[in-house]
Structures are given as structure tokens and as C-alpha cells.
Design an enzyme around this catalytic site. Structure first.
Site, PDB file in Angstrom:
ATOM      1  N   LYS A 118       0.819  -1.213   0.000  1.00  0.00           N
ATOM      2  CA  LYS A 118       0.000   0.000   0.000  1.00  0.00           C
ATOM      3  C   LYS A 118       0.852   1.262   0.000  1.00  0.00           C
ATOM      4  O   LYS A 118       0.468   2.278  -0.590  1.00  0.00           O
ATOM      5  CB  LYS A 118      -0.938  -0.020   1.198  1.00  0.00           C
ATOM      6  CG  LYS A 118      -2.008  -1.083   1.068  1.00  0.00           C
ATOM      7  CD  LYS A 118      -3.028  -0.979   2.181  1.00  0.00           C
ATOM      8  CE  LYS A 118      -4.221  -1.873   1.914  1.00  0.00           C
ATOM      9  NZ  LYS A 118      -3.871  -3.285   1.768  1.00  0.00           N
ATOM     10  N   GLU A 201      -3.788   6.726   6.694  1.00  0.00           N
ATOM     11  CA  GLU A 201      -4.641   7.466   5.777  1.00  0.00           C
ATOM     12  C   GLU A 201      -5.608   8.299   6.586  1.00  0.00           C
ATOM     13  O   GLU A 201      -6.025   7.884   7.668  1.00  0.00           O
ATOM     14  CB  GLU A 201      -5.462   6.505   4.902  1.00  0.00           C
ATOM     15  CG  GLU A 201      -4.800   6.146   3.608  1.00  0.00           C
ATOM     16  CD  GLU A 201      -5.568   5.069   2.854  1.00  0.00           C
ATOM     17  OE1 GLU A 201      -6.751   4.834   3.163  1.00  0.00           O
ATOM     18  OE2 GLU A 201      -4.959   4.459   1.969  1.00  0.00           O
ATOM     19  N   HIS A 236     -14.504  -2.658   8.666  1.00  0.00           N
ATOM     20  CA  HIS A 236     -13.791  -2.656   7.383  1.00  0.00           C
ATOM     21  C   HIS A 236     -13.878  -3.982   6.656  1.00  0.00           C
ATOM     22  O   HIS A 236     -13.108  -4.263   5.757  1.00  0.00           O
ATOM     23  CB  HIS A 236     -12.328  -2.258   7.565  1.00  0.00           C
ATOM     24  CG  HIS A 236     -12.176  -1.050   8.434  1.00  0.00           C
ATOM     25  ND1 HIS A 236     -12.575   0.193   8.027  1.00  0.00           N
ATOM     26  CD2 HIS A 236     -11.749  -0.921   9.702  1.00  0.00           C
ATOM     27  CE1 HIS A 236     -12.375   1.041   9.013  1.00  0.00           C
ATOM     28  NE2 HIS A 236     -11.888   0.392  10.042  1.00  0.00           N
ATOM     29  N   ARG A 294      -5.399  -9.577  -6.836  1.00  0.00           N
ATOM     30  CA  ARG A 294      -5.915 -10.938  -6.633  1.00  0.00           C
ATOM     31  C   ARG A 294      -7.375 -10.984  -7.054  1.00  0.00           C
ATOM     32  O   ARG A 294      -7.969  -9.954  -7.358  1.00  0.00           O
ATOM     33  CB  ARG A 294      -5.833 -11.286  -5.150  1.00  0.00           C
ATOM     34  CG  ARG A 294      -6.585 -10.267  -4.310  1.00  0.00           C
ATOM     35  CD  ARG A 294      -6.803 -10.692  -2.883  1.00  0.00           C
ATOM     36  NE  ARG A 294      -6.946  -9.555  -1.992  1.00  0.00           N
ATOM     37  CZ  ARG A 294      -8.087  -8.963  -1.666  1.00  0.00           C
ATOM     38  NH1 ARG A 294      -9.211  -9.382  -2.175  1.00  0.00           N
ATOM     39  NH2 ARG A 294      -8.115  -7.944  -0.836  1.00  0.00           N
TER      40      ARG A 294
END
Lengths: 504, 168
Positions: A118, A201, A236, A294
């Protein structure tokens, strides 16, 4: 072009089963790998061969690169499909598979490193002008992270740099909670991905989570297969996904799709992948969130609306087949509900146990991808996802109605699941209007459905009657069970316990 | 014969008498007549006050699971509930300071030792199940009287992990 003869599936549960079925349809042999806890799991029964790779904790089995490659060599598999989770986005694994002379079904180690990490992915996107959420990925020591968090401003999202699938993510509301949340995120990241690095983030509340499916062959054909709306999440973790997104119009779809394709092309992406965006529903601005290198859990809704089999396309692309210039249309509406082993009345914490009874709904337009059967175990070692139900219909309303019906006919006894909660979400006004954001489930409040008294009463009666019938069977002494004159044999048309044949 | 079940914290008592496949059932004070039509586990088909129902019923010894008309009911049996009663009461804070596992899983870490002074809300044990991590914290200020689990161990839901004694 090569043709695979045998593929090892380095995964478990519903996705391993789903991949093996695709292989069988393409006349390819399959090899399962399994841990102690999965000795008799469904994926080992579906495969042509099964190889034991270690103890139950994932780090000793499904995350053990060496053992998986050994299993592939031993069984002469010419390719490995990683599924999702576990090693699916681990570049070292893809590299090791490659080095062993085996085909990795997925992108190159380079793409996984560039996009799966990331921190790197954010940096690359920023360079190529794709809008990203404010964040920090330049250093990994606590001091730098804490300073960056202050600069970005709370609430902050801490994410595993190597992560995905909603694992090892923490929202931090204030600076005083940062140290502890960081430690927890690192522990979870290390355990789930074998890598404790994190990124930060800005946490964007009230956003929509919308992703685009990418398919890219070895010849530079890169296409998107439209979007998936994934805003219904808890901790999440996605729960309900649908396509098309109720938020997008053709213009926004076009712009986001082009951005997704450009992002994939920038790193010569190959095979199936997903570009995730968050979208501000008011301004309709979108930001790159991450790329998943993926197959996604929710891939079936794309399959139902495009008519493509994504797993088969993954295999065909890996074999060197050309995707070509197909024109794919988005048709109808599809919804997926994830049935998790979790207890809504115990704060949605995981539940475990043996599956005493499983009945999958059978009706037109409904698909069930299951990793379990009756008598299988929902183990605390692995992901709580047990079954995915996918409904397809002409319109969104019709697809919702079909899903409600499918959930009614879905039976799973022995393990507490979120089915009742899924029903409540499908009935909720916000969901019905297509306005749910990623905060929706946190704000849903009291969701319990009214179940009529008569149902509960009838259920109580059924439970007591069965207890009595079964008690009677277990009370029968062995000698009298074989005695044709025993009074226990004279009890009418039904046979308690179900074992006795009436023609005995 | 009496059957006692708990559903969503509410207790229901059934009085059942039967002759062959005919059952007379008194539930919450009301009598009804049940005729079993067939029982092929886990499917039970029966008529209840003249109407025919089909339910799927299974039991793990502690709970009976009943799927009826699109809804699954989890009915806890009375005997299983009494066994669980102790730890349940403790968790609600009767002052005993017994700390139980809120979910099944593995012990990922034990953060305190017997004899340690702890404050309310201080994490004692880290549990992990299905890749989710959960801290189990001290119910109140005090001293850790005992810790009954070790790292790597598997625990059941409601299993006692340890105890924190109040200072006074």
C-alpha cells in the site's frame, strides 16, 4: 500457449472450492493443501489430491511458502492459484513459485510489490496523477507515524502495508489512542500477513467504497469489467456488495473505469485485479484507495452481470490466452451477501462450532458459493466467511427481493451466523434507497427484526418434540432395540432418530 | 415432562405429554395439540392446532437450533444455562472479578501476572479468533489473583481466563 494439467490451490474454504470447480470445468486436475484443523475440510474432498502442510495456525500451514511449493513439486502441479487472503498478495511467494518453475496464477511479483504494497502503491498513484486520500507511507517508525498522524489530522486509519481484505485496520479518533492502536494493528498485520509495516490514511467518513474489476492479458489488452459497490462494511469487512452501484451514472462510471484501466496499465498489470476507490457521494469526487492484485471475494456479482467466469479467465490468461477485443455489457443487477460465523447478539464477535445442518437455497437466479457442508467445523483459526449467496435479477429491487427469499431458505444450524442481520440490512430504508455509506452499519442502531410470537412458539414446540423423540431413541437398551416385540418399536408411522427402515 | 428453553434472555416452559406420535403441549399457559407426521432428522413435519409445519431441528447438547418459516431460533436448554450461570453473573459485575472469554479463540498474549496491580479497563489477555484480535480487560481496579490461561491456548466462549480481586 501452455495448457495446465494440474493446479495446486493454496487456499481453503469457499474460494478453494470455487477455484477447483473452475479447474474441473476446464479439465484440469486439482491439488488441495490442508492444515491439521482442515484434515477433512470440504476443499480437500473436492480436490483430486490433497497434501497436508502443517499445524492449524495459518503461519504454520497456509502461510508457509516452502511447504506449499514442496507440495506443488511433489504432486507435479504446473501452476498455483493463491485464491484471496493468505499468500495471494505476497510477492515473495509469487517469486518463489516462479523460481520453482511453477506458474503463479496472478500478476508478476513486480506488480504485486508495486501495487500490493500500500505504501508503494500510494506513491506510484500520486506520481501518475491519480487522486489519492491524504495519508503517509514514507516511514514506519512510531515517531514519524505519530507526527504524520498529527499533520494529517484525526480521525486516522492505520492499515497494514502488506494487507488487504479489511484485516489489521484501525480507526484512531484521537492522538492519545495512537500508540496502543498502532501496536494492535502491527500485531494483527504480523499475524495475518507476516509483515508488521503500516501506512496511515485520513479516515474519510460518509464515503462510498466502489471498486472496478480489471482483467489484463499478456498482450497488453487491459479492460475493466465495471464496478462493485462495497459500502456495506463492518469493521472494514465487506458484508453486502452489489453491481451496478446505485450511485454511479454512465459519466462517472466511464471516468472511474478509465482511471482504473490507466492505473493497471501503468505497471503492466496482468491477470485479474481490482482498483478500489472511495467516492464522496455529495461532490462525486473519487480517490484511489488501493489496488488488490488478486481475485476478490465478491467476484461473483461481476460474473453474473457480465457473463464471464473470472476464475477461468485467470487460468486462461495465465496459460497465455489472448483476452482480445471482447465487448462486455453490464446486464441486470447482482447482490452478494456474505454469511459469516459471527454472533450479532454478542457484538458480532466470531462464533465457532460444528455445522449440524446446512441447506443452500435453490431457486432461479441464486448462486451459493460454500466452503462447508453438514458436519464440517467453523474453526477459530480461519476467516469467518462460511458461505456467499449471490442473487441476480433484471433490476435492483428484484435482486433485493430475490436475496431476501434466498436468505429465508438458507438453513445453517449449529453455528451462529449473521443471517438475521443481513435480512435487517436488506429491509433498511437507507439500503433500499441505495444511499448507504461505509458508516451505515455503525449507525444502523437497533436493527432487530420482529419475529412473530407464533413462530417462536412453534419453534419451541418443535425443539421439545424432537428432544423427546431423540431421548426415546437413546433410552432404548440395545437388546430391546433388536426385539421385534419391544414396545419401543410400536410407535406409529414415524421413526425417531431416522435410522430405522420401515421394512425392517 | 417439562422442557425449559431460553431465547433472547427470555425463559419459556413447555409441559409435554404424549402418546405415540400425538403430543399435548402446554406452553406459557396455553394448551395445544401436536401430531408428528414425519421425523427424518433434522426435518420434523408436524401439525399444530390443525396447521402443518415443517421445521429443521438440530441440537449440540446445549442448544437446540430450529429453522422455521425463514427464521432460525437458537434455544438454550435450561440445564446448559445453569452451568453457564456462574461466569455470566461474574461478567455482569457482581464484584467477584472473574474474567471470562467473550468469544472462542486462541490466547494471543497474556499481559499480566498473578500479583500484578491493575486498573479498570487495563488489558489482561489478548484473544484472537478468525483473524480478529480482542483485548479482555480488568473489570475494576485491583490485584490479579490468578491467570488460568497461557499463550497459544485455545479457549471456549465464557471460559474463565482469570480473576481480579478488589483492593478493599
Amino acid at each position: 500457449m501452455t495448457r495446465f494439467k494440474k493446479i495446486l490451490v493454496a487456499n481453503r474454504g469457499e474460494i478453494a472450492v470455487r477455484i477447483m470447480r473452475a479447474c474441473r470445468e476446464m479439465n484440469i486436475q486439482t491439488v488441495a493443501v490442508y492444515s491439521d484443523a482442515d484434515r477433512a475440510a470440504l476443499h480437500t474432498r473436492v480436490a483430486d489430491e490433497a497434501v497436508h502442510i502443517g499445524a492449524s495456525p495459518p503461519r504454520e500451514s497456509y502461510l508457509n511458502i516452502e511447504k506449499i511449493i514442496d507440495a506443488a513439486k511433489k504432486t507435479n502441479a504446473d501452476a498455483i492459484h493463491p485464491g484471496y487472503g493468505f499468500l495471494a498478495e505476497n510477492a515473495d511467494f509469487a517469486q518463489a513459485v516462479d523460481d520453482a518453475g511453477i506458474v503463479f496464477i496472478g500478476p508478476s511479483p513486480f506488480s504485486i510489490r508495486a501495487r500490493g504494497d500500500k505504501a508503494q502503491a500510494r506513491a506510484r498513484m500520486m506520481k501518475s496523477g491519480v487522486p489519492v486520500v491524504p495519508g503517509f507511507q514514507d516511514a514506519d517508525d512510531e515517531e514519524s507515524l505519530a507526527r504524520a498522524a498529527d499533520e494529517i489530522g484525526y480521525p486516522i486509519l492505520i492499515k497494514a502495508a502488506a494487507g488487504g481484505g479489511g484485516k489489521a485496520m484501525r480507526v484512531v479518533g484521537t492522538a492519545s489512542d495512537f500508540t496502543e492502536a498502532l501496536a494492535a494493528a502491527r500485531r494483527e498485520a504480523l499475524h495475518a500477513f507476516g509483515d508488521a509495516r503500516v501506512i496511515l490514511e485520513k479516515y474519510v467518513a460518509n464515503a462510498r467504497h466502489i471498486e472496478f474489476q480489471i482483467l489484463a492479458d499478456k498482450f497488453g489488452n487491459t479492460v475493466h469489467l465495471f464496478e462493485r459497490e462495497c459500502s456495506i462494511q463492518r469493521r472494514h469487512q465487506k458484508i453486502i456488495e452489489e453491481t451496478p452501484s446505485p450511485l454511479l451514472d454512465n459519466d462517472l462510471r466511464e471516468r472511474m473505469g478509465s482511471a482504473a484501466v490507466a492505473a493497471a496499465r501503468a505497471v503492466n498489470y496482468e491477470n485479474a485485479g481490482t482498483i478500489e476507490f472511495i467516492v464522496n457521494p455529495d461532490t462525486r469526487d473519487f480517490y484511489f484507495l488501493e489496488m488488490n492484485t488478486r481475485l476478490q471475494v465478491e467476484h461473483p456479482i461481476t460474473e453474473l452481470t457480465t457473463g464471464l467466469d473470472l476464475v477461468q479467465w485467470q487460468l486462461r490468461i495465465a496459460q497465455g490466452e489472448r483476452y482480445g477485443e471482447r465487448s462486455v455489457q453490464q446486464r441486470g443487477h447482482a447482490i452478494e451477501c456474505r454469511i459469516y460465523a459471527e454472533d450479532p447478539s454478542n457484538n458480532f464477535l466470531p462464533s465457532t462450532g460444528r455445522v449440524l445442518d446446512l441447506e443452500l437455497p435453490q431457486m432461479p437466479g441464486v448462486r451459493a458459493d460454500s466452503g462447508i457442508e453438514t458436519d464440517d467445523e467453523a474453526s477459530a483459526f480461519y476467516d469467518p466467511l462460511l458461505v456467499k449467496l449471490i442473487a441476480y435479477a433484471e433490476t435492483r429491487d428484484a435482486a433485493i427481493a430475490k436475496m431476501q427469499n434466498a436468505l429465508r431458505e438458507f438453513v445453517l444450524l449449529g453455528v451462529t451466523t449473521n443471517v438475521e442481520f443481513l435480512q435487517a440490512v436488506l429491509e433498511h430504508e437507507t439500503f433500499r434507497e441505495g444511499k448507504a455509506t461505509t458508516r451505515f452499519l455503525e449507525e444502523i442502531g437497533d436493527w432487530r427484526l420482529e419475529t412473530g410470537d407464533w413462530r417462536l412458539e412453534t419453534a419451541l414446540i418443535a425443539a421439545a418434540v424432537v428432544e423427546l423423540l431423540e431421548k426415546k431413541v437413546s433410552d432404548v437398551p440395545v437388546s430391546s432395540a433388536n426385539d421385534p416385540y419391544s414396545p419401543w418399536r410400536a410407535n406409529g408411522a414415524f421413526r425417531a432418530g431416522g435410522g430405522a427402515a420401515s421394512g425392517f | 415432562m417439562k422442557f425449559i428453553y431460553t431465547h433472547n434472555e427470555q425463559t419459556h416452559t413447555l409441559d409435554v405429554e404424549h402418546a405415540g406420535d400425538a403430543f399435548e403441549i402446554e406452553i406459557n399457559g396455553e394448551r395445544s395439540h401436536v401430531q408428528v407426521i414425519s421425523f427424518t432428522p433434522p426435518r420434523l413435519t408436524f401439525s399444530h392446532n390443525g396447521k402443518i409445519f415443517s421445521a429443521r431441528v438440530a441440537s449440540d447438547g446445549k442448544k437446540s437450533w430450529v429453522h422455521l418459516d425463514g427464521t432460525t431460533f437458537v434455544l438454550e436448554r435450561a440445564d446448559a444455562r445453569t452451568q453457564r450461570g456462574h461466569s455470566h453473573g461474574a461478567r455482569e459485575g457482581t464484584g467477584s472479578g472473574i474474567v471470562v472469554a467473550p468469544m472462542p479463540g486462541q490466547v494471543r498474549g497474556v499481559l499480566v501476572n498473578a500479583g500484578d496491580a491493575v486498573t479498570e479497563g487495563q488489558p489482561l489477555v489478548i484473544l484472537e479468533a478468525m483473524k480478529m484480535e480482542l483485548k479482555v480487560s480488568a473489570p475494576h481496579d485491583g490485584v490479579v489473583a490468578k491467570i488460568l490461561v497461557t499463550q497459544g491456548q485455545s479457549v471456549e466462549r465464557e471460559q474463565i481466563l482469570g480473576q481480579v480481586e478488589s483492593n478493599q
